[in-house]
Design a protein around this motif. Structure first.
Motif, PDB file in Angstrom:
ATOM      1  N   THR A   1       0.819  -1.212   0.000  1.00  0.00           N
ATOM      2  CA  THR A   1       0.000   0.000   0.000  1.00  0.00           C
ATOM      3  C   THR A   1       0.851   1.258   0.000  1.00  0.00           C
ATOM      4  N   ASN A   2       2.024   1.198   0.634  1.00  0.00           N
ATOM      5  CA  ASN A   2       2.922   2.363   0.721  1.00  0.00           C
ATOM      6  C   ASN A   2       4.265   2.002   0.098  1.00  0.00           C
ATOM      7  N   PRO A   3       4.349   2.016  -1.230  1.00  0.00           N
ATOM      8  CA  PRO A   3       5.589   1.577  -1.890  1.00  0.00           C
ATOM      9  C   PRO A   3       6.783   2.470  -1.604  1.00  0.00           C
ATOM     10  N   GLN A   4       6.553   3.713  -1.124  1.00  0.00           N
ATOM     11  CA  GLN A   4       7.664   4.604  -0.835  1.00  0.00           C
ATOM     12  C   GLN A   4       8.261   4.383   0.550  1.00  0.00           C
ATOM     13  N   TRP A   5       7.637   3.554   1.340  1.00  0.00           N
ATOM     14  CA  TRP A   5       8.095   3.306   2.699  1.00  0.00           C
ATOM     15  C   TRP A   5       9.417   2.554   2.685  1.00  0.00           C
TER      16      TRP A   5
END
Length: 824
Positions: free
Chosen positions: A561-565
């Motif tokens: 859901t948060n690929p930049q994490w």
């Protein structure tokens, strides 16, 4: 000191008199860049990220303001209108039992049934119960009014934050995704340093602040700590979890007077110590008792309110759509059980909404043949009477003036509609196993023994605890005021020591965030389970492991859901290794990326030339031809969205995005931005569904046999358990043929499958059975007590507390080793 029995091990407390990081962190801010959003000392008070999220979900300040105002007006209306109906109406005149003399006309009007004001007020003053209800309602309304004023001030500040800091107007907020808002918050932290505790905010920090208390609730449900499962006489095992019970849990644990949390970000210091745990447990038990007694005293008022609110809310809906009570909805317990750690409300509801249709189809497969025969005949007789009455009213409308004719028509119509809900569609195909796998792809959590046994009524009854009738939901809410006090007094109060141990053992201090539930860190090493692809990667004891693969599935969901994490190194290795396995085993090595998919979809008709739409509206591409059956990364895209794209491609609808991929990333068009977000969201949902199916299949291969580890399990006296295991074994070869061969247990592990097991070191099968509160024990043995007497309070207070913190900036989690935990 006495020996205390508890299912948790004591961890050293972590506490501080100030928010973590504030005492030793100094951030330099350029003089020319200062604004009102610089150096906010506490984001949980001044700029609550929960309020930022709520304002986004409520579509802006104006919508939120109107919603809050109408809630206040609604409360006044329900109370005032009910008192008026009970004391100010002459029902003898209304029912024509009393005649009214008119000088000008013999026609009775509605005002004739209203009592004079002095008579009405006298009846109200003489009714002690009505006075009591009005006083309680007035106090509650004033409390809501004060809360409303406070919320307005907070949301006005949040509105200014959106406008000035995030550069978003309230008019465009309904069309902006939360991911965009979150990305801007992360960016302005780098520019304006809105949080003084750390230089950068990560996506996980934001989720922790919004879901601090909800993560605790998810963890307590996962560890079976809260009393929600009961065995009343004649009903068997039932799950009872209502909004009233949930409100009382949160009141006791998080924000009520005397709660465990001292403020919005910190657990009280005394609850982080281990020496006075029994004293704290007694204090908590006493508080639960008094809250239960208060619920018992207020039971009549709350019960009347629940009945009136349900009457005003559902009567018109039932008259218009009688079958609405036969519809189903996800229960409150189901939403909590199926929720990932760090999953926002809109993410959860989107996931469950996608599983609604297959869940409804699955439940409709179990209509009783006997009940179907009865329903058909009752519908025939009721329909015959209804047809005659309708024909008579068509012939002469004066028939409606006959007493009870209109009521009979209404009741007969309701009866026919209800009976039809028990008559299955003659074109329906009975395929519960396939439906259950589709459901699993969306809800991500399912007991092991459901797979291969989807056709059994036991599985259906257990699934109905998650996916219940709307009528059952309404009934539970109506009886909640009566049942809730007894649950608090007789069930929850007995768990006070376990609750104290839970918050002490599973609370960690995160720099820049405060105290959070350690399960929400999604640390495989501390809370992973060997039977869920964490073998060799976790150091968690049997008491620290999350049940049902909650840690592993939550981690994958959050990462997708948060690929930049940027997760910690060990977590990154686990995620990349799992993704590599999934892509390799299901033939997805050539799977397109979401960005390239967006570029293809937004690139115009020339780019869509290689895209084909199958008969089932699923999207196929030459680049994904190697995907395994049923696991294409694009197969779960919304059919309506695909139909739109197909229509656009064939010229039925215009394509307003005949631009290159650079225009997509720049976000120059609101329409293109929404399309991009839609595609990326569907792609992420599909990718998570594939990973969930894969992880469940691997877990199924590793831990087959005794299924007692899960919340739902069969009793040992069930004679059908052996046949269930045989069905699971024979079914393993037919589902997902491309899943890993290495995950299939050896013959040694299959033999003697009476216990739940996973492969340990050297190929040795380790078996375990569930005990209360997530504990585990060898087959045929009681759970080992790994506790030693807790040190006296004085000895602990003389030693400086061992502080352990989690710095998410550097993705570093500091915990005590398991060996030291077990030696305390």
């Amino acid at each position: 000191m006495a020996h205390f029995d508890t299912e948790y091990q004591r961890l050293e407390a972590s506490y501080s008199d100030s928010p973590p990081g504030e005492e030793n962190l100094l951030v330099h801010v350029p003089e020319g860049a200062k604004s009102q959003w610089h150096h906010i000392e506490n984001l949980d008070l001044t700029l609550t990220l929960l309020h930022v999220y709520n304002l986004h979900q409520k579509n802006g300040f104006t919508c939120m303001l109107l919603g809050e105002i109408f809630e206040l007006v609604q409360l006044l209306f329900v109370v005032g209108f009910t008192v008026f109906l009970a004391n100010c109406v002459d029902y003898d005149i209304l029912f024509a039992n009393k005649f009214v003399n008119h000088t000008d006309s013999s026609k009775v009007t509605l005002p004739d049934a209203f009592l004079p004001v002095d008579v009405c007020s006298a009846r109200i003053r003489d009714n002690a119960f009505v006075i009591f209800v009005l006083i309680i309602s007035g106090i509650f309304w004033l409390h809501r009014l004060v809360k409303f004023i406070y919320n307005i001030c907070c949301y006005w500040e949040i509105r200014s934050f959106y406008t000035n800091a995030l550069k978003m107007t309230m008019s465009e907020l309904p069309y902006v995704t939360w991911q965009e808002v979150q990305a801007r918050i992360v960016e302005i932290q780098k520019e304006h340093q809105i949080c003084i505790h750390k230089k950068e905010l990560s996506e996980l920090d934001i989720y922790h602040r919004i879901l601090r208390f909800k993560n605790y609730m998810v963890a307590m449900v996962n560890k079976s700590l809260l009393p929600m499962r009961f065995r009343p006489p004649l009903l068997g095992e039932v799950v009872f979890y209502t909004r009233g019970l949930k409100y009382n849990f949160e009141l006791i644990f998080f924000w009520g007077p005397g709660s465990l949390f001292g403020n919005e970000w910190s657990l009280k210091t005394e609850y982080k110590k281990g020496g006075n745990r029994q004293e704290l447990a007694d204090r908590l038990a006493s508080r639960i008792l008094w809250i239960g007694i208060a619920n018992l005293l207020l039971c009549p008022v709350i019960l009347v309110w629940q009945i009136l609110y349900a009457f005003f809310s559902y009567t018109e809906v039932i008259k218009r759509e009688p079958g609405s009570l036969g519809a189903r909805c996800w229960s409150l317990y189901g939403r909590c059980y199926l929720r990932h750690f760090n999953e926002l409300d809109h993410e959860l509801m989107s996931r469950l909404s996608k599983g609604y249709k297959p869940s409804s189809k699955y439940m409709n497969c179990f209509l009783s043949p006997l009940l179907t025969v009865v329903a058909k005949n009752v519908a025939f007789f009721a329909g015959s009477l209804l047809a005659v009455l309708i024909a008579l009213t068509i012939y002469d409308e004066d028939v409606l003036a006959v007493e009870h004719v209109l009521s009979s028509i209404t009741l007969l119509g309701v009866c026919v509609t209800v009976c039809r809900s028990f008559i299955p569609d003659k074109h329906m195909v009975f395929c519960p196993e396939q439906l259950l796998r589709v459901i699993l792809a969306h809800i991500h959590y399912m007991p092991d023994h459901w797979q291969g046994n989807a056709h059994r009524y036991e599985t259906r009854d257990q699934f109905s605890q998650l996916f219940q009738y709307k009528a059952v939901f309404i009934l539970e809410e109506l009886i909640s005021p009566v049942v809730t006090p007894f649950i608090l007094i007789f069930s929850l109060r007995r768990k006070s020591l376990e609750i104290i141990d839970f918050f002490r053992n599973f609370t960690v201090e995160v720099v820049g965030v405060g105290d959070t539930c350690s399960f929400a860190q999604m640390d495989i090493r501390q809370h992973g389970h060997p039977a869920w692809m964490s073998a060799g990667k976790t150091e968690a004891s049997i008491y620290q492991q999350a049940e049902d693969g909650k840690t592993e599935l939550s981690l994958m969901h959050f990462a997708i859901t948060n690929p930049q994490w940027q997760p910690p190194q060990e977590t990154t290795h686990f995620i990349s290794q799992l993704k590599e396995k999934v892509h390799r085993e299901v033939g997805g090595a050539s799977m397109v990326t979401p960005r390239s998919l967006v570029a293809n979809l937004l690139g115009g008709p020339t780019t869509l030339g290689s895209v084909h739409f199958g008969r089932d509206c699923s999207l196929t591409n030459q680049g994904v031809a190697g995907l395994g059956e049923g696991v294409s990364a694009l197969r779960s895209l919304s059919p309506y969205f695909l139909i739109f794209l197909s229509s656009a491609y064939h010229g039925f609808l215009p394509l307003p995005f005949s631009t290159d991929a650079r225009t997509v990333s720049s976000g120059s068009s609101v329409w293109e931005g929404q399309m991009t977000s839609m595609v990326l969201s569907e792609y992420a949902s599909t990718e998570m569904s594939i990973h969930a199916l894969y992880m469940h299949e691997c877990h199924k291969q590793q831990s087959r046999g005794d299924l007692s580890r899960h919340t739902w399990h069969r009793q040992e006296s069930d004679d059908s358990s052996d046949s269930m295991v045989d069905e699971v074994r024979s079914d393993a070869r037919t589902h997902l043929r491309n899943f890993p061969r290495s995950a299939i247990p050896t013959s040694a592990s299959v033999a003697g499958s009476s216990g739940t097991g996973y492969l340990g070191a050297g190929g040795r099968v380790v078996r375990s059975a569930r005990v209360p509160m997530g504990g585990w024990a060898e087959d045929g043995q009681a759970a080992p007590r790994l506790h030693t007497p807790v040190p006296e309070e004085g000895s602990e207070d003389e030693v400086a507390p061992h502080i352990h913190r989690v710095n998410t900036n550097h993705a570093l989690t500091v915990h005590r080793p398991t060996s030291s935990i077990l030696s305390d």
